[in-house]
Design an enzyme around this catalytic site. Structure first.
Site, PDB file in Angstrom:
ATOM      1  N   GLU A 192      -3.532  22.265  13.981  1.00 59.94           N
ATOM      2  CA  GLU A 192      -3.917  22.500  12.585  1.00 59.94           C
ATOM      3  C   GLU A 192      -5.432  22.491  12.416  1.00 59.94           C
ATOM      4  O   GLU A 192      -5.927  22.312  11.307  1.00 59.94           O
ATOM      5  CB  GLU A 192      -3.295  21.427  11.660  1.00 59.94           C
ATOM      6  CG  GLU A 192      -1.804  21.235  11.784  1.00 59.94           C
ATOM      7  CD  GLU A 192      -0.959  22.445  11.379  1.00 59.94           C
ATOM      8  OE1 GLU A 192      -1.543  23.486  11.021  1.00 59.94           O
ATOM      9  OE2 GLU A 192       0.270  22.348  11.450  1.00 59.94           O
ATOM     10  N   GLU A 230      -2.021   3.959 -11.965  1.00 57.42           N
ATOM     11  CA  GLU A 230      -3.377   4.268 -11.510  1.00 57.42           C
ATOM     12  C   GLU A 230      -3.522   5.664 -10.903  1.00 57.42           C
ATOM     13  O   GLU A 230      -4.636   6.079 -10.558  1.00 57.42           O
ATOM     14  CB  GLU A 230      -3.853   3.193 -10.527  1.00 57.42           C
ATOM     15  CG  GLU A 230      -3.826   1.820 -11.193  1.00 57.42           C
ATOM     16  CD  GLU A 230      -4.960   0.909 -10.800  1.00 57.42           C
ATOM     17  OE1 GLU A 230      -5.505   1.078  -9.700  1.00 57.42           O
ATOM     18  OE2 GLU A 230      -5.284   0.026 -11.602  1.00 57.42           O
TER      19      GLU A 230
HETATM   20  P1  13P Z   1      -0.619  18.656  16.417  1.00 53.89           P
HETATM   21  O1  13P Z   1       0.046  17.754  17.425  1.00 53.89           O
HETATM   22  O2  13P Z   1      -0.999  19.979  17.027  1.00 53.89           O
HETATM   23  O3  13P Z   1      -1.764  17.983  15.717  1.00 53.89           O
HETATM   24  O4  13P Z   1       0.475  19.034  15.312  1.00 53.89           O
HETATM   25  C1  13P Z   1       1.095  18.048  14.560  1.00 53.89           C
HETATM   26  C2  13P Z   1       1.464  18.504  13.177  1.00 53.89           C
HETATM   27  O5  13P Z   1       1.654  17.689  12.304  1.00 53.89           O
HETATM   28  C3  13P Z   1       1.589  19.948  12.912  1.00 53.89           C
HETATM   29  O6  13P Z   1       1.637  20.208  11.552  1.00 53.89           O
HETATM   30 ZN    ZN Z   2       2.359  18.472  10.387  1.00 51.80          ZN
END
Ligand code: 13P
Ligand code: ZN
Length: 278
Positions: free
Chosen positions: A121, A175
């Site tokens: 990501e 909050e």
């Molecule tokens: P990564 O292991 O590549 O960070 O991916 C995890 C994740 O949450 C994908 O949305």
């Molecule tokens: Zn994720």
């Protein structure tokens, strides 16, 4: 004056980063390799960590561009790495990347040992940094993605609009409008990990500090680790209260009214996003 480090793991920014991963793991938001965290380092932090950098690894093109982030350094979790392992195996689980002069590629300068890569990501993180830096006059430094269960559950039962999610969360804990007065955005279900979801998310992050990925998780942003983690925690706690109240099975008998929300915002000195109020 800068302290000379014996080990990069002694740098305050790395220690805080690892601590944040540890806290997320303890909350149960990071099954397997779920979630990822990026931090845009300050010039001083880069100078302090630079003796441990190496420039041997190749530049890698991204599918997105942000010219104003050229030359920045980010700490990132690795793709496929488990948050539960970050504290005991930091050199493999996390790394530092440098952005190229065109703002469309990176190279790993530290960590992600044994062939690791930045999170899948990274493009979403990078584009969220790009818009939040501009939206906050340079204050935003942290982007955090997690898989908190109650928030994800709500994306199965509430209409998938910014308005419906925001109102449900604001009204679930007093909050909330103080912590996220702009509200939250909602990205409809999409295949994760690439430029398309990065563009959709960062479009919402122009307006909000947080964006929900339907049936997947959540992205939050902030100026430091505490505030960013606190935002994730507040959103998930509100979602949990919402889920608990709905689960009692009798429907919502009474709630925080729109005028109550206005009153909290007024007394706490925040500008609430009026477009979500009746
Ligand atoms: P990564 O292991 O590549 O960070 O991916 C995890 C994740 O949450 C994908 O949305
Ligand atoms: Zn994720």
């Amino acid at each position: 004056m800068e302290t000379i480090l014996k080990d990069i793991l002694d740098a305050a920014c790395i220690r805080e980063y690892i601590h944040t991963c540890e806290m997320g793991w303890q909350q149960g938001w990071h099954e397997r390799n779920g979630g990822n965290l990026t931090y845009r380092m300050t010039g001083e932090e880069v100078a302090q960590c630079r003796p441990f950098f190496s420039e041997e690894r190749p530049w890698v093109k991204m599918g997105v561009t942000a010219q104003h982030l050229a030359g920045e350094f980010f700490i990132t979790t690795g793709s496929g790495k488990f948050f539960s392992n970050v504290a005991r195996r930091p050199r493999e689980s996390i790394g530092i990347v440098q952005i190229n002069e065109a703002g469309d590629g990176y190279r790993i300068v530290w960590g992600l040992e044994k062939g690791g890569k930045p999170t899948s990501e990274f493009e979403s993180h990078f584009m969220n940094h790009a818009v939040r830096v501009q939206a906050t006059d340079g204050a935003c430094r942290v982007i955090y993605h997690a898989h908190p269960a109650n928030l994800i559950a709500l994306t199965y039962v509430l209409p998938l609009t910014d308005r419906d999610l925001t109102r449900a969360l604001w009204k679930s804990a007093t909050e909330c409008p103080v912590v996220f007065p702009h509200g939250v955005g909602v990205v409809p279900w999409m295949v994760p990990g690439g430029p398309q979801i990065a563009m959709a998310t960062s479009e919402l992050m122009k307006e909000y500090e947080a964006a929900v990925w339907a049936h997947h998780g959540l992205f939050v942003s902030g100026p430091d680790f505490d505030i960013t983690f606190g935002l994730m925690h507040t959103l998930e706690k509100a979602a949990q209260i919402c889920v608990l109240a709905l689960s009692c099975g009798q429907g919502i008998r009474q709630t925080i009214t729109d005028d109550n929300l206005r009153a909290i915002a007024h007394d706490f000195g925040v500008t609430i996003n009026e477009k979500f109020l009746d």
